[in-house]
Design a protein around this motif. Structure first.
Motif, mmCIF file in Angstrom:
data_model
loop_
_atom_site.group_PDB
_atom_site.id
_atom_site.type_symbol
_atom_site.label_atom_id
_atom_site.label_comp_id
_atom_site.label_asym_id
_atom_site.label_seq_id
_atom_site.Cartn_x
_atom_site.Cartn_y
_atom_site.Cartn_z
ATOM 1 N N THR A 87 0.842 -1.193 0.000
ATOM 2 C CA THR A 87 0.000 0.000 0.000
ATOM 3 C C THR A 87 0.876 1.241 0.000
ATOM 4 N N TYR B 275 -8.529 -1.824 -5.764
ATOM 5 C CA TYR B 275 -7.449 -1.207 -4.978
ATOM 6 C C TYR B 275 -6.501 -0.392 -5.869
ATOM 7 N N ASP C 157 -6.023 5.442 -1.080
ATOM 8 C CA ASP C 157 -5.677 4.113 -0.570
ATOM 9 C C ASP C 157 -5.029 3.273 -1.663
ATOM 10 N N PHE D 21 -3.112 0.894 -4.008
ATOM 11 C CA PHE D 21 -2.375 -0.354 -3.809
ATOM 12 C C PHE D 21 -1.284 -0.430 -4.870
#
Length: 290
Positions: free
Chosen positions: A16, A142, A148, A150
């Motif tokens: 992340t 994601y 957020d 990824f």
């Protein structure tokens, strides 16, 4: 009305870009706020909760439940704020002022919801999807996040899943807790694809509606994958979403069973199988092929 913003511990997580929030051992997206709001509001006997682990079929079920409880008013459904979305932290006055029956949706683990949700009087709907397809959908989602994002590969995601460090995880404890609640209708995502008529009829009965065959056909048509794809542009252009997702987000990607075979190797597949066998208490034979 001003409300105090709760503080969260923040941790780095492999794969992340910005890490995750954490509360009571649960890993959370950075958009989750004020969990005291979701925990402490007063329930009404006619409240309906729709819960799921992310990328398990929430939006599809959301549309079905709203239409069934609002006399199949499809035109109104296109402009209505269908559910009270608990995860971002809805102020108590907004929850209290909402008309009955209130429809709530959430990915939050059970421990962050009011204790009274365990009452027999409260109707709960929980959506479950086979974890391999769920993880593929999660991976693509994601990758298109802004706050957020990824940055890892698919192997990273499988490792996080096994460790219980995906959003709202561990996945198995999320599923175990919600599927044990009384007065809960469990929807399998794969049943909505393979046995839509039977599943929607049963869902209608749970919600107190005896749907006719023509009404079920209508519900299948207006919540089809094609119909949901048509709303994707509106979703991405919504002012509430433009700073959360990259412009090339595909929110409704495939909506099928078995895409996991294009991403999993044998070792990854075994890891997920072992999680299901050793940690999942909910008894189910997942459907992995169309």
């Amino acid at each position: 009305m001003d409300f105090e913003v709760e503080q969260f511990e923040h941790v780095e997580v492999d794969g992340t870009k910005y890490g995750m929030k954490i509360r009571d051992g649960i890993y959370l997206p950075n958009g989750v706020n004020n969990l005291s709001y979701s925990k402490n509001f007063k329930l009404r006997d006619d409240d309906i909760f729709l819960s799921s682990f992310p990328k398990s079929g929430t939006t599809w079920t959301n549309d079905l439940v709203w239409l069934i409880t609002h006399n199949l008013d499809y035109e109104r459904s296109k402009i209505e704020n269908k559910f009270l979305w608990l995860d971002p932290g809805i102020p108590p006055n907004i929850i209290d002022d909402a008309d009955s029956p209130r429809l709530f949706k959430n990915h939050l683990p059970l421990q962050f919801l009011p204790d009274d949700i365990q009452s027999e009087k409260i109707k709960k709907i929980y959506v479950v999807r086979n974890p391999k397809d769920m993880l593929v959908s999660t991976f693509h989602f994601y990758k298109k996040l802004v706050k957020d994002e990824f940055t890892g590969d698919f192997q990273n995601l499988i490792d996080l899943f096994e460790q219980g460090k995906t959003w709202y995880g561990p996945w198995w404890s999320h599923v175990n807790s919600f599927t044990k609640l009384p007065n809960t209708f469990i929807i399998m995502y794969e049943d909505l694809i393979k046995n839509a008529h039977k599943t929607i009829k049963s869902l209608g009965e749970f919600l107190g509606k005896n749907l006719t065959d023509s009404e079920i056909k209508f519900l299948i048509e207006c919540t089809s994958f094609k119909k949901m794809k048509e709303t994707e542009k509106e979703f991405k252009n919504d002012d509430r979403h433009v700073d959360k997702f990259k412009s090339d987000l595909v929110f409704f990607r495939k909506g099928e069973i078995g895409d996991w075979k294009n991403y999993f190797d044998e070792e990854m597949s075994k890891k997920v199988d072992d999680v299901v066998t050793n940690r999942l208490e909910f008894e189910v034979n997942f459907v992995y092929e169309n």
